[in-house]
Design a protein around this motif. Structure first.
Motif, short mmCIF file in Angstrom:
data_model
loop_
_atom_site.label_atom_id
_atom_site.label_comp_id
_atom_site.label_asym_id
_atom_site.label_seq_id
_atom_site.Cartn_x
_atom_site.Cartn_y
_atom_site.Cartn_z
N ASN A 1 37.40 5.35 15.31
CA ASN A 1 36.02 4.90 15.11
C ASN A 1 35.43 5.63 13.90
OD1 ASN A 1 35.99 3.16 17.40
ND2 ASN A 1 35.83 4.97 18.69
N SER B 1 30.66 9.56 15.14
CA SER B 1 31.46 8.75 16.05
C SER B 1 32.60 9.59 16.63
CB SER B 1 32.02 7.53 15.32
OG SER B 1 32.79 7.93 14.21
N SER C 1 36.55 9.26 18.61
CA SER C 1 37.71 8.40 18.85
C SER C 1 38.44 8.90 20.07
CB SER C 1 38.63 8.39 17.63
OG SER C 1 37.96 7.86 16.50
#
Length: 181
Positions: free
Chosen positions: A38, A166, A168
């Motif tokens: 991400n 973000s 992940s």
């Protein structure tokens, strides 16, 4: 300034970009593989870059890779010393020396407006010169304990504004910042 200088880099949670000997194999652990990362991907970032500016030590590390990763991107290596460029890369790599602001201006004069600044010392020099506009750091879920720091003694406090953050599934945490001037 018409030019933009960006950093896109990975670091351990404790802030190191490589082990003391320059080793970065810790970035390639199998447990870090995942189907989707991400945030801003490296490939997406590279489509916005006109040239990559790195230091000599970063070049030496990249030359140890099996393949040259910057086929479509001009590379400028900053060094006061003589740098040996392999024959196959002579047309792709240029060596420059001098003040970071002058280098940015020279490259902008050639139409190279978005520069990717890479390598610990080079990043620190460009930050100290007030030339970095944006920093993307992907924190890798490991503590190295010691190594080459992403940031050491910058000298002055720099204010950053969060653009995006973000996570992940593999534990990577990416934060994108604008450097506030």
């Amino acid at each position: 300034m018409d030019s933009k200088c960006s950093v896109f880099i990975a670091a351990s949670v404790d802030g190191f970009i490589a082990k003391k000997d320059g080793d970065i194999e810790w970035l390639n652990r199998p447990e870090y593989e995942c189907s989707a990362l991400n945030g801003l991907t490296y490939d997406e970032f590279m489509t916005t870059v006109d040239a990559l500016v790195m230091g000599r030590k970063t070049l030496e590390k990249v030359l140890s890779f099996p393949d040259w990763p910057y086929e479509k991107t001009p590379v400028v290596v900053l060094s006061q010393a003589q740098v040996s460029i392999p024959a196959k890369l002579q047309s792709k790599v240029e060596v420059m020396a001098g003040d970071p602001a002058l280098i940015v201006a020279q490259l902008a004069g050639r139409g190279l407006k978005h520069l990717y600044i890479d390598g610990g010392q080079t990043i620190q020099n460009f930050l100290a010169a007030g030339l970095i506009n944006e920093i993307t750091i992907t924190r890798i879920p490991v503590l190295l304990g010691r190594g080459i720091p992403l940031f050491s003694q910058l000298g002055d406090e720099l204010e950053l504004r969060l653009i995006d953050s973000s996570t992940s599934d593999n534990g990577f945490v990416q934060s994108r910042y604008q450097v506030v001037v």
